[in-house]
Motif scaffolding. Structure first.
Motif, PDB file in Angstrom:
ATOM      1  N   TYR A 138     -31.357 -36.470  77.333  1.00 29.96           N
ATOM      2  CA  TYR A 138     -30.982 -37.657  76.555  1.00 29.96           C
ATOM      3  C   TYR A 138     -32.214 -38.341  75.970  1.00 29.96           C
ATOM      4  CZ  TYR A 138     -29.460 -42.541  75.880  1.00 29.96           C
ATOM      5  OH  TYR A 138     -29.224 -43.790  75.380  1.00 29.96           O
ATOM      6  N   LEU A 139     -33.225 -38.528  76.805  1.00 27.47           N
ATOM      7  CA  LEU A 139     -34.452 -39.193  76.368  1.00 27.47           C
ATOM      8  C   LEU A 139     -35.156 -38.400  75.282  1.00 27.47           C
ATOM      9  CD1 LEU A 139     -36.784 -41.363  76.946  1.00 27.47           C
ATOM     10  CD2 LEU A 139     -37.745 -39.581  78.426  1.00 27.47           C
ATOM     11  N   GLN A 140     -35.373 -37.112  75.515  1.00 17.98           N
ATOM     12  CA  GLN A 140     -36.205 -36.320  74.612  1.00 17.98           C
ATOM     13  C   GLN A 140     -35.503 -36.012  73.289  1.00 17.98           C
ATOM     14  OE1 GLN A 140     -37.728 -32.963  76.880  1.00 17.98           O
ATOM     15  NE2 GLN A 140     -38.638 -34.301  78.417  1.00 17.98           N
ATOM     16  N   VAL A 141     -34.191 -35.719  73.337  1.00 18.27           N
ATOM     17  CA  VAL A 141     -33.470 -35.446  72.093  1.00 18.27           C
ATOM     18  C   VAL A 141     -33.335 -36.721  71.261  1.00 18.27           C
ATOM     19  CG1 VAL A 141     -31.270 -34.706  71.101  1.00 18.27           C
ATOM     20  CG2 VAL A 141     -32.259 -33.448  73.023  1.00 18.27           C
ATOM     21  N   SER A 142     -33.081 -37.862  71.910  1.00 19.44           N
ATOM     22  CA  SER A 142     -32.935 -39.127  71.185  1.00 19.44           C
ATOM     23  C   SER A 142     -34.192 -39.476  70.404  1.00 19.44           C
ATOM     24  CB  SER A 142     -32.623 -40.267  72.162  1.00 19.44           C
ATOM     25  OG  SER A 142     -31.374 -40.098  72.778  1.00 19.44           O
ATOM     26  N   ALA A 143     -35.334 -39.005  70.886  1.00 20.23           N
ATOM     27  CA  ALA A 143     -36.600 -39.392  70.271  1.00 20.23           C
ATOM     28  C   ALA A 143     -37.277 -38.264  69.517  1.00 20.23           C
ATOM     29  CB  ALA A 143     -37.542 -39.947  71.342  1.00 20.23           C
ATOM     30  N   GLY A 144     -36.531 -37.162  69.197  1.00 19.78           N
ATOM     31  CA  GLY A 144     -37.061 -36.211  68.226  1.00 19.78           C
ATOM     32  C   GLY A 144     -37.368 -34.817  68.697  1.00 19.78           C
ATOM     33  N   ALA A 145     -37.021 -34.428  69.929  1.00 19.47           N
ATOM     34  CA  ALA A 145     -37.363 -33.097  70.433  1.00 19.47           C
ATOM     35  C   ALA A 145     -36.277 -32.085  70.080  1.00 19.47           C
ATOM     36  CB  ALA A 145     -37.604 -33.140  71.933  1.00 19.47           C
ATOM     37  N   PHE A 146     -36.279 -31.640  68.810  1.00 15.81           N
ATOM     38  CA  PHE A 146     -35.286 -30.678  68.335  1.00 15.81           C
ATOM     39  C   PHE A 146     -35.778 -30.042  67.047  1.00 15.81           C
ATOM     40  CE2 PHE A 146     -34.045 -35.023  67.142  1.00 15.81           C
ATOM     41  CZ  PHE A 146     -34.196 -34.950  65.767  1.00 15.81           C
TER      42      PHE A 146
END
Length: 435
Positions: A138-146
């Motif tokens: 949740y944290l990493q995808v919400s902030a651009g890890a994709f």
């Protein structure tokens, strides 16, 4: 590496690292995927596009460049902000190590090799990758890890009567545009003990890392848009293009429609926060792109002579039938070998929370599996490795079409024959199946 013995293969390196970016004049410090800086990589949201060809083997050397923090042993809590991995969302490949095993994660300053053996009959299309360590996703995808994955579709085929042929040249001639439509939420800072995310950027929709940017397109010419809606809130949303353009749906979640294309008279399509759509778009006037009621980009049309060559239609300006591989066959007239009801809760699947060591189901490779979904509207259903075929029209999900994310209380089927199944574990959000 992990000491894996391989036949000829392709090798690349992907890092997750801290990055300072400026978006729309505002700052954000976050975690991004990138190729190594010394190899010409750069920090960006989204990360670099990964392109693969059916029949090839790829070794992705994953390197976590974040600060070391020991991983927690807890489950079903926000945790481990600097522990990460990479999930190839939608690919039909093994979910066991060293393949797309999302239970395999790496602490900061560590890494390992993922091996992606792409089947020779893998359907070409649009997929994506994202962080998938349980507790920090949740944290990493919400902030651009994709980022985006494209499986080369030039080798895909269509059905003509009793024969097969390459997909129409007019389709492959369309110029491609990649649109990663993503909701960035720096307000997730602090989740699970995070101390890295900061900056002045407010939560916002972005397209290819820009806030309400402008896309330049030629007048009256069909283009192939590979659209990803990346949003940690996976509930379905309308992706729409303004009235200055005509759009047609060619594929969903990396699978060609049975009949290609389908014109969309409302210029709108419902996508979940992990869905992809391959759209053919033809603009004759300036327009816009919106998610729900919010404009996320503008379209500027360059006046000129239309190019009548590229098109989503065949040479006779009519629709065409796609040829699907064995793992995507029509299951509607088959008798299910196994049936279950899957209740999707806020943090449970089939009544259970996530436990990487305890599967919710053990399924045999004995043929057609049928699931009746309940509660999937607010918590969409996603099954790793296997696309699912919707049985009967179900809201925005069409009878007989394949998806890898379903946001509706639909009946779905997928095939587990020895020829199409991968033995071992696969993840069903938020649960585990053993095959």
């Amino acid at each position: 590496g992990d000491g894996v013995s391989l036949e000829p293969h392709y090798v690349g390196t992907m890092e997750i690292a801290e990055a300072d970016l400026v978006i729309n004049g505002e700052t954000i410090t976050t975690r991004v995927y990138r190729q190594p800086i010394e190899e010409g990589g750069c920090n960006s949201i989204p990360g670099p596009t990964i392109t693969m060809v059916p029949g090839n083997k790829y070794v992705l050397k994953f390197r976590n460049q974040l600060t070391y923090e020991p991983a927690s042993e807890e489950h079903n809590v926000f945790r481990d902000p600097n522990v990460s991995n990479l999930h190839t969302h939608g690919l039909h490949i093994s979910g066991e190590s060293p393949g797309d095993d999302v239970t395999r994660s790496f602490e900061g300053q560590a890494g390992g090799d993922f091996v992606y053996d792409i089947p020779a009959d893998h359907m070409g299309g649009t997929f994506w990758y994202h962080a998938h360590h349980h507790g920090s996703t949740y944290l990493q995808v919400s902030a651009g890890a994709f980022g985006l994955i494209v499986i080369d579709d030039q080798f895909d085929e269509m059905v003509i009567g009793e024969n097969v042929a390459p997909i129409p040249q007019r389709v492959t001639d369309m110029e491609e545009r990649q649109l990663v439509v993503a909701y960035l939420d720096p307000a997730v800072a602090g989740t699970g003990g995070d101390t890295l995310i900061s900056g002045s950027l407010s939560p916002t929709w972005t397209v290819n890392g820009h806030v309400n940017g402008a896309m330049e397109v030629p007048y009256g010419t069909w283009h192939h848009w590979r659209v990803l809606l990346a949003d940690r809130d996976a509930k379905a949303k309308d992706f729409s293009v303004g009235p200055g353009c005509e759009i047609a749906l060619m594929a969903r979640d990396g699978v060609w429609r049975t009949v290609v294309p389908k014109l969309l008279p409302t210029n709108s399509i419902s996508l979940t926060g992990a869905s992809r759509a391959d759209l053919a778009v033809n603009c004759t006037a300036n327009s816009s792109i919106s998610v729900g009621s919010q404009q996320v980009a503008s379209i500027n049309v360059d006046q000129g002579t239309p190019d009548a060559g590229p098109s989503p239609f065949n040479a006779a300006d009519t629709t065409w039938f796609s040829k699907r591989p064995n793992y995507l066959q029509d299951l509607r007239n088959r008798t299910p070998n196994h049936q279950d009801t899957i209740n999707m809760g806020a943090r449970t699947v089939a009544g259970s929370k996530w436990d990487h060591a305890v599967p919710n189901f053990t399924l045999e490779t004995n043929g057609v599996q049928e699931f009746k979904l309940k509660g999937a509207t607010n918590h969409p259903f996603h099954l790793h490795i296997y696309h699912v075929q919707v049985q009967g029209n179900c809201g925005d999900f069409e009878d007989g079409e394949y998806y890898d994310v379903v946001a509706g209380n639909c009946t779905i089927r997928f095939d587990l024959t020895p020829e199409t199944a991968y033995l071992g574990r696969t993840v069903m959000h938020l649960s585990l199946i053993h095959i």
